[in-house]
Design a protein around this motif. Structure first.
Motif, PDB file in Angstrom:
ATOM      1  N   LEU B 161       0.875  -1.153  -0.169  1.00 57.44           N
ATOM      2  CA  LEU B 161      -0.170  -0.022   0.029  1.00 57.44           C
ATOM      3  C   LEU B 161       0.767   1.176  -0.187  1.00 57.44           C
ATOM      4  O   LEU B 161       0.651   2.141  -0.712  1.00 57.44           O
ATOM      5  N   ILE B 279      -8.967   1.168   3.185  1.00 60.06           N
ATOM      6  CA  ILE B 279      -8.815   0.139   2.026  1.00 60.06           C
ATOM      7  C   ILE B 279      -9.081  -1.144   2.470  1.00 60.06           C
ATOM      8  O   ILE B 279      -8.630  -1.485   3.681  1.00 60.06           O
ATOM      9  N   ALA B 281      -8.108  -4.469   1.638  1.00 59.48           N
ATOM     10  CA  ALA B 281      -6.971  -4.777   0.847  1.00 59.48           C
ATOM     11  C   ALA B 281      -6.764  -6.247   0.882  1.00 59.48           C
ATOM     12  O   ALA B 281      -7.306  -6.885   1.707  1.00 59.48           O
ATOM     13  N   THR B 286     -10.404  -2.491  -5.722  1.00 61.66           N
ATOM     14  CA  THR B 286     -10.127  -1.411  -4.798  1.00 61.66           C
ATOM     15  C   THR B 286     -11.459  -1.208  -4.288  1.00 61.66           C
ATOM     16  O   THR B 286     -12.534  -0.582  -5.012  1.00 61.66           O
ATOM     17  N   VAL B 288     -13.087   0.929  -0.894  1.00 60.14           N
ATOM     18  CA  VAL B 288     -12.597   1.820  -0.077  1.00 60.14           C
ATOM     19  C   VAL B 288     -13.854   1.851   0.930  1.00 60.14           C
ATOM     20  O   VAL B 288     -15.066   2.147   0.831  1.00 60.14           O
ATOM     21  N   ARG B 305      -9.358   9.319  -1.354  1.00 58.86           N
ATOM     22  CA  ARG B 305      -8.525   8.213  -1.247  1.00 58.86           C
ATOM     23  C   ARG B 305      -8.575   7.186  -2.225  1.00 58.86           C
ATOM     24  O   ARG B 305      -7.587   6.563  -2.621  1.00 58.86           O
ATOM     25  N   PHE B 309      -5.693   5.416  -4.479  1.00 53.90           N
ATOM     26  CA  PHE B 309      -5.386   4.255  -4.307  1.00 53.90           C
ATOM     27  C   PHE B 309      -5.510   3.376  -5.801  1.00 53.90           C
ATOM     28  O   PHE B 309      -4.648   2.758  -6.108  1.00 53.90           O
ATOM     29  N   TYR B 310      -6.610   3.779  -6.571  1.00 56.79           N
ATOM     30  CA  TYR B 310      -6.772   3.359  -7.905  1.00 56.79           C
ATOM     31  C   TYR B 310      -5.501   3.791  -8.890  1.00 56.79           C
ATOM     32  O   TYR B 310      -5.100   2.998  -9.729  1.00 56.79           O
ATOM     33  N   GLU B 312      -2.798   4.793  -8.600  1.00 50.56           N
ATOM     34  CA  GLU B 312      -1.337   4.089  -7.957  1.00 50.56           C
ATOM     35  C   GLU B 312      -1.136   2.579  -8.480  1.00 50.56           C
ATOM     36  O   GLU B 312      -0.192   2.136  -8.201  1.00 50.56           O
ATOM     37  N   ALA B 314      -2.578   0.301  -6.358  1.00 52.91           N
ATOM     38  CA  ALA B 314      -2.134  -0.075  -4.991  1.00 52.91           C
ATOM     39  C   ALA B 314      -2.593  -1.448  -4.890  1.00 52.91           C
ATOM     40  O   ALA B 314      -1.728  -2.480  -4.227  1.00 52.91           O
TER      41      ALA B 314
END
Lengths: 333, 333
Positions: B161, B279, B281, B286, B288, B305, B309-310, B312, B314
């Motif tokens: 992450l 998240i 995870a 993805t 959240v 957020r 995350f998306y 990147e 993650a």
């Protein structure tokens, strides 16, 4: 009136910080007696200035047991902290106060005291600061997890410590709905619903423990320890952030100087130093643990706490509650 | 650019609060797309004012599963939250954002995603506010306890992450000495000492998590949940106490008005609303989760957020770390 056996070698700062705290406390409490236990040669010069109600007992610091305190069960250490317990055991003192590691205090309480068989091991409890009345929270680090029976025993200890009739009790959980949390907490919840000598409030989330609406909050020791430390860390973070803001910009700097006194006095009521002094509960002994990092004021607060617990007969009340629990246990399970 | 499937019925406030948050977010992010899933008849009047990059999908609220979310594994619910997962599963959306109960989101992530076999169940992670850089903390409530293998898997998820090379990782414990804590934490500690792709810092106490010195902090979900909520509660307590002080006395009241803006902006960085959005995870999805009590600003932060995350990737980074861990596991245990 009580006689305090005080270990000068526990904690991060040792005699140089603890001795001035003791001097101040025993000047303020002329009817109490202190026996200060430590390695006299390291602070002999201070002995001559001490209040008349303090005695000294020459013992070296505990060494080599912190990582494996259970060895203290099998062999005696020639140490300041074990000497404190021996003073209480032999009737020469009434309470032990020390900033030694929790593990050491738990083992020595088991060795020199009679921990109630229902509890098996002592439990670490403390008053925590809240928006209104003080709340007793336990366990704060004597256990790493807790089964249903332990959570019930902790509840009884908390009820004994807080005293009074029908205190309110809540179980710490990750949600307030009855289906939330581990099975042991759910089982303890069901049993507590049946207790008629308490005002059982059900689950409480950690965000609500500072509201002051509960008299007793019960959890396992790993969680309790982490929750309290998290609050300390968060308050320190809030305080430093606000302080930094008040130094920023000319107007704020001027106002900041004015406000700092107010801020400081407001934060005092939230300061963990002010409520230092956890009780190692569950036996007939009154044992109070100070933070390892306690400085003078905090250690004095731990001494005040010990005086209060002893004067109230908190240890006997705790044993009485555990006795009640063990006699009604079959009904509850 | 991403398409968000947003459940309007999770949380305490529902569509009346979540829809304005979504409108603002998608006005600020004209390249992103939103599919707002909920019971249209309850808020049809709002549909006509919505930004062009929002679509609507008519589905009723989830009912009757919160107390036993595992039943969702066996039978499909005709509900807004399950529809969000189906949109992502069928490729019509990229991320799910919801303020639904954690248990429901965990079960649906397991049902529609492929949770990495080493992790077995998804884990709940979030950035927490600190004195300096953001820190990823996990698990925050997907587990009630954690064995060594889980703590290692959580570490891998946290490393995925946070991204970057050699992030610093610490294990939450009740003390920093190597002999402290439950056996599973001690075993995870020994294994983490061997990881060469991280800067392993050993144990951290909960009082130090807000220093911002760690990239990733790992613990079981019961402790993590309680620690975060305790910090929220303590900061709220500090804030209310300070505010009350500033209304006390004429000088303070005048200064207080002046300072309130400063206080408010200082507290903002500590406000859990500002860092809303955990998240779920451990799978390719993805997902959240917003606080159940999130209002408009907090829900918008959860959307931000999710976008981050998306963008990147993650979820892929997390799966990559778990794959690495499962391939090296024999060496480590």
């Amino acid at each position: 009136m009580a006689t305090f056996a005080i270990d000068l070698h526990g904690g991060d700062f040792g005699p140089s910080v603890l001795i001035p705290a003791c001097f101040q406390f025993f000047r303020d409490h002329p009817k109490d007696q202190g026996i200060l236990v430590g390695d006299l040669k390291t602070f002999r010069s201070l002995v001559q200035y001490c209040p008349v109600n303090i005695d000294w007992y020459d013992k070296p610091p505990l060494q080599g047991f912190a990582s494996k305190p259970s060895r203290l069960l099998r062999s005696d250490s020639d140490s300041s902290i074990e000497a404190c317990f021996q003073l209480v055991k032999s009737g020469k003192a009434d309470v032990v106060v020390s900033a030694e590691h929790t593990g050491v205090l738990l083992v020595l309480t088991t060795k020199y005291g009679a921990v109630h068989p229902y509890l098996k091991r002592p439990v670490l409890a403390s008053y925590i600061p809240t928006m209104s009345k003080p709340t007793v929270m336990l366990d704060l680090g004597a256990s790493y997890s807790a089964k249903k029976e332990q959570l019930l025993a902790f509840s009884a200890v908390g009820v004994g410590l807080i005293g009074g009739s029908k205190p309110s009790v809540a179980l710490l959980n990750v949600g307030i709905e009855s289906f939330k949390g581990p099975l042991d907490i759910q089982a303890a919840h069901k049993a507590l619903l049946e207790w008629c000598n308490i005002d059982y409030r059900g689950y409480i989330e950690a965000s609500d423990i500072y509201s002051g609406e509960q008299d007793v909050i019960v959890c396992d020791g790993f969680t309790g320890n982490s929750v309290i430390k998290s609050a300390e860390g968060a308050m320190g973070f809030a305080y430093r952030t606000l302080k930094a803001r008040l130094s920023n910009g000319l107007v704020n700097r001027v106002l900041g100087l004015w406000m700092r006194g107010e801020l400081h006095s407001a934060m005092k009521s939230l300061n963990p130093e002010e409520c230092n002094g956890a009780i190692v509960a569950g036996s007939e002994l009154t044992v109070v643990k100070s933070h390892g990092c306690a400085k003078e004021r905090a250690f004095r607060n731990a001494l005040e706490r010990a005086a209060k617990f002893y004067a109230e007969g908190a240890a006997e009340r705790v044993l009485g509650q555990l006795e009640w629990l063990s006699s009604t246990d079959e009904v509850l399970s």
